[in-house]
Design a protein around this motif. Structure first.
Motif, PDB file in Angstrom:
ATOM      1  N   ARG A   1       9.910   1.677   9.210  1.00 53.52           N
ATOM      2  CA  ARG A   1       8.839   0.715   9.462  1.00 53.52           C
ATOM      3  C   ARG A   1       9.389  -0.573  10.052  1.00 53.52           C
ATOM      4  NH1 ARG A   1       4.762   0.289   4.465  1.00 53.52           N
ATOM      5  NH2 ARG A   1       3.854  -1.231   5.916  1.00 53.52           N
ATOM      6  N   LEU A   2      10.659  -0.854   9.791  1.00 56.24           N
ATOM      7  CA  LEU A   2      11.302  -2.041  10.355  1.00 56.24           C
ATOM      8  C   LEU A   2      11.939  -1.770  11.709  1.00 56.24           C
ATOM      9  CD1 LEU A   2      12.999  -3.432   7.115  1.00 56.24           C
ATOM     10  CD2 LEU A   2      11.024  -4.402   8.297  1.00 56.24           C
ATOM     11  N   GLY A   3      11.833  -0.520  12.174  1.00 55.98           N
ATOM     12  CA  GLY A   3      12.347  -0.181  13.498  1.00 55.98           C
ATOM     13  C   GLY A   3      13.780   0.301  13.551  1.00 55.98           C
ATOM     14  N   ALA A   4      14.402   0.508  12.391  1.00 53.97           N
ATOM     15  CA  ALA A   4      15.788   0.985  12.385  1.00 53.97           C
ATOM     16  C   ALA A   4      15.844   2.482  12.667  1.00 53.97           C
ATOM     17  CB  ALA A   4      16.428   0.700  11.032  1.00 53.97           C
ATOM     18  N   GLU A   5      16.958   2.920  13.238  1.00 51.55           N
ATOM     19  CA  GLU A   5      17.223   4.347  13.402  1.00 51.55           C
ATOM     20  C   GLU A   5      17.756   4.875  12.076  1.00 51.55           C
ATOM     21  OE1 GLU A   5      19.855   5.019  16.666  1.00 51.55           O
ATOM     22  OE2 GLU A   5      18.740   3.688  18.023  1.00 51.55           O
ATOM     23  N   VAL A   6      17.177   5.968  11.586  1.00 46.55           N
ATOM     24  CA  VAL A   6      17.495   6.437  10.238  1.00 46.55           C
ATOM     25  C   VAL A   6      17.931   7.889  10.259  1.00 46.55           C
ATOM     26  CG1 VAL A   6      16.595   6.875   7.932  1.00 46.55           C
ATOM     27  CG2 VAL A   6      15.876   4.823   9.176  1.00 46.55           C
ATOM     28  N   THR A   7      19.026   8.173   9.558  1.00 53.90           N
ATOM     29  CA  THR A   7      19.458   9.545   9.301  1.00 53.90           C
ATOM     30  C   THR A   7      19.640   9.731   7.804  1.00 53.90           C
ATOM     31  OG1 THR A   7      20.656   9.659  11.414  1.00 53.90           O
ATOM     32  CG2 THR A   7      21.187  11.322   9.752  1.00 53.90           C
ATOM     33  N   VAL A   8      18.975  10.733   7.260  1.00 48.87           N
ATOM     34  CA  VAL A   8      19.124  11.067   5.842  1.00 48.87           C
ATOM     35  C   VAL A   8      20.017  12.290   5.736  1.00 48.87           C
ATOM     36  CG1 VAL A   8      17.946  11.780   3.728  1.00 48.87           C
ATOM     37  CG2 VAL A   8      16.858  10.122   5.263  1.00 48.87           C
ATOM     38  N   ILE A   9      21.061  12.180   4.926  1.00 49.14           N
ATOM     39  CA  ILE A   9      22.045  13.250   4.765  1.00 49.14           C
ATOM     40  C   ILE A   9      21.943  13.804   3.357  1.00 49.14           C
ATOM     41  CG2 ILE A   9      24.495  13.834   4.858  1.00 49.14           C
ATOM     42  CD1 ILE A   9      24.830  11.267   6.613  1.00 49.14           C
TER      43      ILE A   9
ATOM     44  N   GLY B   1      10.092   9.764  12.917  1.00 51.68           N
ATOM     45  CA  GLY B   1      11.281   9.483  13.709  1.00 51.68           C
ATOM     46  C   GLY B   1      12.582   9.459  12.950  1.00 51.68           C
ATOM     47  N   ALA B   2      12.548   9.781  11.665  1.00 54.37           N
ATOM     48  CA  ALA B   2      13.788   9.849  10.898  1.00 54.37           C
ATOM     49  C   ALA B   2      14.465  11.194  11.134  1.00 54.37           C
ATOM     50  CB  ALA B   2      13.519   9.655   9.416  1.00 54.37           C
TER      51      ALA B   2
ATOM     52  N   GLY C   1      16.549   7.170  -1.781  1.00 52.48           N
ATOM     53  CA  GLY C   1      16.970   7.313  -0.398  1.00 52.48           C
ATOM     54  C   GLY C   1      15.808   7.501   0.549  1.00 52.48           C
ATOM     55  N   LEU C   2      14.833   8.310   0.161  1.00 51.92           N
ATOM     56  CA  LEU C   2      13.686   8.574   1.032  1.00 51.92           C
ATOM     57  C   LEU C   2      12.760   7.367   1.125  1.00 51.92           C
ATOM     58  CD1 LEU C   2      12.879  12.252   0.043  1.00 51.92           C
ATOM     59  CD2 LEU C   2      14.018  11.449   2.110  1.00 51.92           C
ATOM     60  N   GLU C   3      12.566   6.653   0.016  1.00 51.09           N
ATOM     61  CA  GLU C   3      11.752   5.442   0.071  1.00 51.09           C
ATOM     62  C   GLU C   3      12.401   4.405   0.975  1.00 51.09           C
ATOM     63  OE1 GLU C   3       9.889   5.895  -4.446  1.00 51.09           O
ATOM     64  OE2 GLU C   3      11.349   4.313  -3.988  1.00 51.09           O
ATOM     65  N   LEU C   4      13.705   4.254   0.842  1.00 45.51           N
ATOM     66  CA  LEU C   4      14.421   3.306   1.700  1.00 45.51           C
ATOM     67  C   LEU C   4      14.347   3.728   3.162  1.00 45.51           C
ATOM     68  CD1 LEU C   4      16.222   0.862   2.083  1.00 45.51           C
ATOM     69  CD2 LEU C   4      18.189   2.303   1.518  1.00 45.51           C
ATOM     70  N   ALA C   5      14.467   5.034   3.413  1.00 44.93           N
ATOM     71  CA  ALA C   5      14.379   5.537   4.788  1.00 44.93           C
ATOM     72  C   ALA C   5      13.019   5.202   5.394  1.00 44.93           C
ATOM     73  CB  ALA C   5      14.614   7.043   4.800  1.00 44.93           C
ATOM     74  N   ALA C   6      11.955   5.379   4.616  1.00 38.68           N
ATOM     75  CA  ALA C   6      10.618   5.068   5.110  1.00 38.68           C
ATOM     76  C   ALA C   6      10.483   3.587   5.429  1.00 38.68           C
ATOM     77  CB  ALA C   6       9.571   5.488   4.082  1.00 38.68           C
TER      78      ALA C   6
ATOM     79  N   SER D   1       6.347   8.090  -6.339  1.00 34.23           N
ATOM     80  CA  SER D   1       7.081   7.603  -5.177  1.00 34.23           C
ATOM     81  C   SER D   1       6.107   7.376  -4.030  1.00 34.23           C
ATOM     82  CB  SER D   1       8.151   8.628  -4.755  1.00 34.23           C
ATOM     83  OG  SER D   1       8.834   8.183  -3.592  1.00 34.23           O
ATOM     84  N   ASP D   2       6.259   6.246  -3.345  1.00 29.84           N
ATOM     85  CA  ASP D   2       5.464   5.936  -2.155  1.00 29.84           C
ATOM     86  C   ASP D   2       6.352   6.038  -0.927  1.00 29.84           C
ATOM     87  OD1 ASP D   2       3.118   5.348  -3.570  1.00 29.84           O
ATOM     88  OD2 ASP D   2       3.779   3.292  -3.946  1.00 29.84           O
ATOM     89  N   GLN D   3       5.933   6.838   0.045  1.00 29.22           N
ATOM     90  CA  GLN D   3       6.665   6.979   1.308  1.00 29.22           C
ATOM     91  C   GLN D   3       5.649   7.017   2.444  1.00 29.22           C
ATOM     92  OE1 GLN D   3       9.594  10.232   0.974  1.00 29.22           O
ATOM     93  NE2 GLN D   3       9.603   9.882  -1.248  1.00 29.22           N
ATOM     94  N   TYR D   4       5.710   6.020   3.320  1.00 30.56           N
ATOM     95  CA  TYR D   4       4.700   5.832   4.361  1.00 30.56           C
ATOM     96  C   TYR D   4       3.345   5.686   3.671  1.00 30.56           C
ATOM     97  CZ  TYR D   4       8.708   7.507   7.028  1.00 30.56           C
ATOM     98  OH  TYR D   4       9.963   7.673   7.540  1.00 30.56           O
ATOM     99  N   ASP D   5       2.338   6.462   4.065  1.00 28.25           N
ATOM    100  CA  ASP D   5       1.044   6.360   3.387  1.00 28.25           C
ATOM    101  C   ASP D   5       0.871   7.443   2.326  1.00 28.25           C
ATOM    102  OD1 ASP D   5       0.882   8.521   5.124  1.00 28.25           O
ATOM    103  OD2 ASP D   5      -1.246   8.203   5.567  1.00 28.25           O
ATOM    104  N   LEU D   6       1.933   8.187   2.052  1.00 29.77           N
ATOM    105  CA  LEU D   6       1.878   9.263   1.069  1.00 29.77           C
ATOM    106  C   LEU D   6       2.325   8.774  -0.304  1.00 29.77           C
ATOM    107  CD1 LEU D   6       3.410  12.232   3.098  1.00 29.77           C
ATOM    108  CD2 LEU D   6       0.987  11.839   2.580  1.00 29.77           C
ATOM    109  N   THR D   7       1.649   9.238  -1.325  1.00 28.40           N
ATOM    110  CA  THR D   7       2.056   8.955  -2.702  1.00 28.40           C
ATOM    111  C   THR D   7       2.280  10.272  -3.426  1.00 28.40           C
ATOM    112  OG1 THR D   7       0.869   6.853  -2.830  1.00 28.40           O
ATOM    113  CG2 THR D   7       1.400   7.931  -4.903  1.00 28.40           C
ATOM    114  N   LEU D   8       3.427  10.373  -4.050  1.00 27.04           N
ATOM    115  CA  LEU D   8       3.796  11.528  -4.861  1.00 27.04           C
ATOM    116  C   LEU D   8       3.729  11.117  -6.321  1.00 27.04           C
ATOM    117  CD1 LEU D   8       5.325  14.233  -5.585  1.00 27.04           C
ATOM    118  CD2 LEU D   8       7.422  12.982  -5.104  1.00 27.04           C
ATOM    119  N   GLN D   9       3.097  11.929  -7.147  1.00 30.41           N
ATOM    120  CA  GLN D   9       3.065  11.675  -8.586  1.00 30.41           C
ATOM    121  C   GLN D   9       3.424  12.940  -9.338  1.00 30.41           C
ATOM    122  OE1 GLN D   9      -0.106   9.542 -10.434  1.00 30.41           O
ATOM    123  NE2 GLN D   9      -0.552   8.286  -8.637  1.00 30.41           N
ATOM    124  N   ILE D  10       4.150  12.758 -10.439  1.00 29.76           N
ATOM    125  CA  ILE D  10       4.582  13.879 -11.271  1.00 29.76           C
ATOM    126  C   ILE D  10       4.316  13.527 -12.730  1.00 29.76           C
ATOM    127  CG2 ILE D  10       6.509  15.350 -11.960  1.00 29.76           C
ATOM    128  CD1 ILE D  10       7.922  14.437  -9.361  1.00 29.76           C
TER     129      ILE D  10
END
Length: 420
Positions: A180-188, A215-216, A171-176, A335-344
């Protein structure tokens, strides 16, 4: 689109007994190729319900969404499979397993005899409970396949409103990507914070702040009451307006084939450390199975992980040939979100303490330690590959069951390599 037919399939459509793999995702496709790499010369048949060549799923929420037309990142295309002598049957679903006759019955009535069988059927998105409009609602979708990605991409763009139900990785990757495509995003997210079951609170907070800065709109502790034509109705009486609603609340293992065949189940197909099911001639690997992890005291775990699917595919292939290897890899996620990368690396369950290690450019890592001091997991976040090297070293420490000095872990001046 026609099937790829190669060695092992006779002109009458029947296949000599050999290795049959159900599911051509990351795990199944890698297993088919690994059989050939291991020197197996008999028939190999790869069966998949989708119409596409095997492709990787992680890009579906990222690169595939950002592209004007989603393009799959292939694993092993029809040409490569044919060159390897693998009979690839796309758009063909396994209907049943006849264990007595050692045969897979397909949805078109054809039968595939097997010497060894690998179930690599993956998982599917968990449906939204109480969706009174039903899964067929035109503005409610999930993201699992290339076709799903194409449908979502077509609905995104400047001014479009996207509601994502679920604050997990997908969900968060898709939101990011949507932002970037200019859509209005709400994560619930129903729980008090994002990624509650996946990452430490400090890392979740960084991601929350970054999505908000981009802007999310992030709603935590928000319960979904239902789906309406206007959007998502919340339990507090408000409605999140949306042109498209993506449900990303987890996944369910595809076990129906195994269940009907009478195989043991436990949060997926229950396999042993060699990936063998309760039937010694049937193996299962990837998202559809749960396996006892020696590194974690034999605790049974089902891993939804790109790397695990790769590793288990190769392991299953070798063990179908009698290698007898056991699962030894450290679980790894990213997970990649914007320019951030999370690794576990590893699993934090059962940890008694944790320490934080600061890095450059705002990057940091969190190490989780067992009560006896053994390193169980490491989570890190930062721009680009800022944490990649240290996560890799932490992965090696976990694999060696190391008990590193917590002060050394927390000190950025101490090279983790010295702790190996």
């Amino acid at each position: 689109m026609t099937d790829t037919v190669s060695d092992g399939e006779a002109s009458d459509g029947k296949t000599d007994a050999g290795m049959v793999i159900v599911g051509a995702g990351e795990c199944g496709a890698r297993a088919a190729l690994a059989l050939r790499e291991a020197g197996y010369a008999g028939p190999v048949t790869l069966l998949d319900a989708e119409a596409h060549d095997p492709y990787e799923r992680p890009p579906l929420s990222k690169d595939a969404i950002l592209a004007e037309t989603p393009v799959p990142k292939g694993i092993g295309g029809a040409e490569r499979l044919a060159e390897a002598g693998i009979a690839f049957r796309r758009s063909r679903k396994a209907h049943a397993i006849d264990r007595a006759r050692k045969t897979v019955v397909c949805d078109d009535g054809s039968e595939l005899p097997y010497e060894r069988l690998l179930i690599a059927t993956g998982a599917r998105p968990r449906p939204l409970p109480g969706n009174d409009r039903g899964a067929e609602a035109p503005n409610v979708v999930t993201l699992r396949t290339l076709d799903d990605a194409a449908r979502i991409r077509a609905a995104l763009g400047p001014g479009k409103r996207l509601a994502v139900i679920g604050g997990g990785f997908i969900g968060l990757e898709l939101a990011a990507s949507a932002r970037r495509l200019g859509a209005e995003v709400t994560v619930i997210e129903a729980l008090p914070r994002l990624l509650s079951r996946a990452v430490p609170e400090e890392i979740a907070a960084v991601l929350h702040e970054r999505h908000a800065a981009e802007g999310a709109r992030i709603l935590t502790g928000a319960r979904v009451a239902g789906i309406e034509e206007a959007g998502v109705a919340l339990a507090d009486g408000t409605t999140v307006a949306a042109d498209l609603i993506v449900v990303g609340i987890g996944a369910m293992p595809n076990v129906e084939l195994a269940e009907e065949a009478g195989l043991a189940l436990e949060n997926g197909v229950a396999v042993d450390a060699t990936l063998a099911s309760s039937d010694p001639d049937i193996f299962a690997a990837g998202d559809c199975c749960s396996v006892p992890m020696p590194l974690y005291d034999g605790r049974r775990v089902r891993l939804e992980s790109w790397r695990s699917a790769q590793e288990q595919g190769g392991l299953a292939a070798r063990n179908m040939l009698g290698a007898g290897e056991t699962v030894s890899a450290v679980p790894w996620f990213w997970s990649d979100q914007y320019d951030l990368t999370l690794q576990i690396a590893g699993l934090a369950d059962g940890a008694g303490s944790h320490v934080r290690r600061e890095g450059k450019d705002g990057a940091f890592l969190i190490f989780h330690l067992a009560p006896d001091g053994r390193l169980l997991s490491a989570s890190g976040i930062g721009p680009g590959n800022a944490v990649a090297k240290e996560i890799r070293l932490a992965e090696m420490l976990i694999a060696r069951r190391a008990t590193p000095d917590p002060q050394a872990l927390a000190d950025p001046g101490v090279n983790l390599k010295k702790l190996l």
